[in-house]
Design an enzyme around this catalytic site. Structure first.
Site, PDB file in Angstrom:
ATOM      1  N   CYS A  86      40.693  53.718  33.805  1.00 21.19           N
ATOM      2  CA  CYS A  86      41.980  53.755  34.505  1.00 21.19           C
ATOM      3  C   CYS A  86      43.034  52.892  33.807  1.00 21.19           C
ATOM      4  O   CYS A  86      44.226  53.170  33.893  1.00 21.19           O
ATOM      5  CB  CYS A  86      41.838  53.360  35.972  1.00 21.19           C
ATOM      6  N   HIS A 161      42.132  48.650  40.488  1.00 21.00           N
ATOM      7  CA  HIS A 161      42.664  49.930  40.016  1.00 21.00           C
ATOM      8  C   HIS A 161      44.022  49.725  39.356  1.00 21.00           C
ATOM      9  O   HIS A 161      44.816  48.877  39.776  1.00 21.00           O
ATOM     10  CB  HIS A 161      42.788  50.884  41.208  1.00 21.00           C
TER      11      HIS A 161
END
Length: 358
Positions: A86, A161
């Site tokens: 990510c 994230h």
């Protein structure tokens, strides 16, 4: 392929080198400690923001508003299908959406052209097949001579994230590969998008209600050394020819000639600082990749042979206890200060009320 991507550290030196390995030129990453307009100006031109936060399933409904079902033309959006990638995907979401402003290099240019006719899921899958991108990403893998297995249902595990904020065709988007599409934030231009991103970021951080303070904000901007060197060259040229005009550059055109020497001196210092920073990043990245495990084993063996391990362990325990004591004392001081602050507003209010009544 997805299992072959390592986790990488959210560090500006790591991300800057990674972008260079992709083949992109004239770009670097800087960490932001605030959201002041001064930071935006200092790092201008800024191409986008990367935000790292603790992912919380209970807060996802709050950020689902204005997430688009269809990806607008000209916007690069890939679904996240690769585990541990990510960070790289957040970087690419900015670089590939600002291709008109950047020199991407052959690898990213080819992938961008290839992805134009694909849907987000297919783009995400295709990204996992890009060996050059994967190899650049994995060049930052840490040596792990001891493998520790974690249970899949480890409730204490925390997931962090990365997402991106990037202006594309007059619209600020939030790019999150876990969503079905890009999230439309607001209309903007090159001068206003940062302020609009600031507002949405503040809302995101406030949603945690002080339960979480671990956030990281990184800006992808123009190479600062290159930026300073270009300004220095223009100012020196202006000093030689005071009638010189640079199209579209009011800053240089209106710069007082009698202040050029002073500014050039400042730029020389800034260039030196950038050189020192890059050297520091280079050293840190070498250390990140180095396997210290054999050295540590040998050191422990030598200390054991010299009967020093027990004394060192006892000293370490003492230091730990001292640290715990110090932390508890600091916590007590903070609590007392907070208690004192809570009492102050009442007195202030009375004073203000009395003043107003006059």
């Amino acid at each position: 392929m997805s299992s072959e991507w390592c986790t990488i550290e959210s560090d500006p030196g790591v991300f800057t080198e990674l972008i260079g390995k992709f083949g992109v030129k004239g770009v670097q990453v800087e960490e932001l400690w605030g959201l002041d307009e001064a930071d935006f100006k200092r790092l201008s031109p800024m191409y986008g923001l990367i935000f790292l936060f603790k992912w919380d399933k209970t807060l996802q409904s709050d950020v689902a508003e204005n997430v688009l079902d269809d990806v607008p033309e000209g916007v690069f959006f890939a679904k996240q299908t690769i585990h541990n990638a990510c960070a790289t995907q957040a970087i690419l979401s900015i670089l590939l959406n600002r291709s008109d402003k950047l020199e991407l290099g052959s690898t990213l240019t080819s992938f961008l052209e290839f992805s134009r006719s694909l849907d987000p899921d297919s783009i995400g899958w295709s990204l996992g097949q890009q060996n050059e991108i994967r190899m650049a990403h994995n060049s930052f893998s840490r040596p792990e001579p001891i493998q520790i297995e974690h249970a899949k249902d480890d409730e204490e595990g925390e997931a962090f994230h990365f997402i991106s904020y990037v202006p594309v065709n007059g619209i600020l988007y939030e790019i999150d590969g876990l969503q079905k599409g890009p999230r439309l934030i607001d209309a903007c231009d090159d001068d206003t998008w940062f302020e609009k991103a600031k507002s949405i970021l503040q809302q995101r951080m406030a949603s945690y209600q002080s339960k979480e303070l671990r956030f990281t904000l990184l800006a992808i901007c123009k190479d600062l050394k290159m930026k300073h060197e270009e300004e220095k060259t223009l100012l020196l040229n202006k000093k030689k020819d005071q009638s010189m005009e640079v199209d579209g550059n009011d800053y240089i055109n209106n710069f007082p000639v009698d202040q050029i020497d002073s500014r050039v001196s400042e730029l020389d210092d800034l260039i030196k600082n950038e050189d020192a920073k890059r050297e520091k990043w280079r050293t840190e990245n070498i250390r990140r990749r180095h396997n210290y495990f054999p050295f540590i084993l040998n050191l422990i063996g030598i200390l054991g042979q010299q009967n020093l391990l027990r004394d060192l362990a006892d000293k370490a325990k003492e230091k730990k206890q001292e640290k715990i004591k110090r932390v508890e004392e600091e916590k007590k001081k903070r609590e007392e200060a907070e208690k004192s602050d809570k009492e102050k507003p009442t007195e202030t209010t009375k004073t203000e009320t009395s003043t107003d009544s006059k």
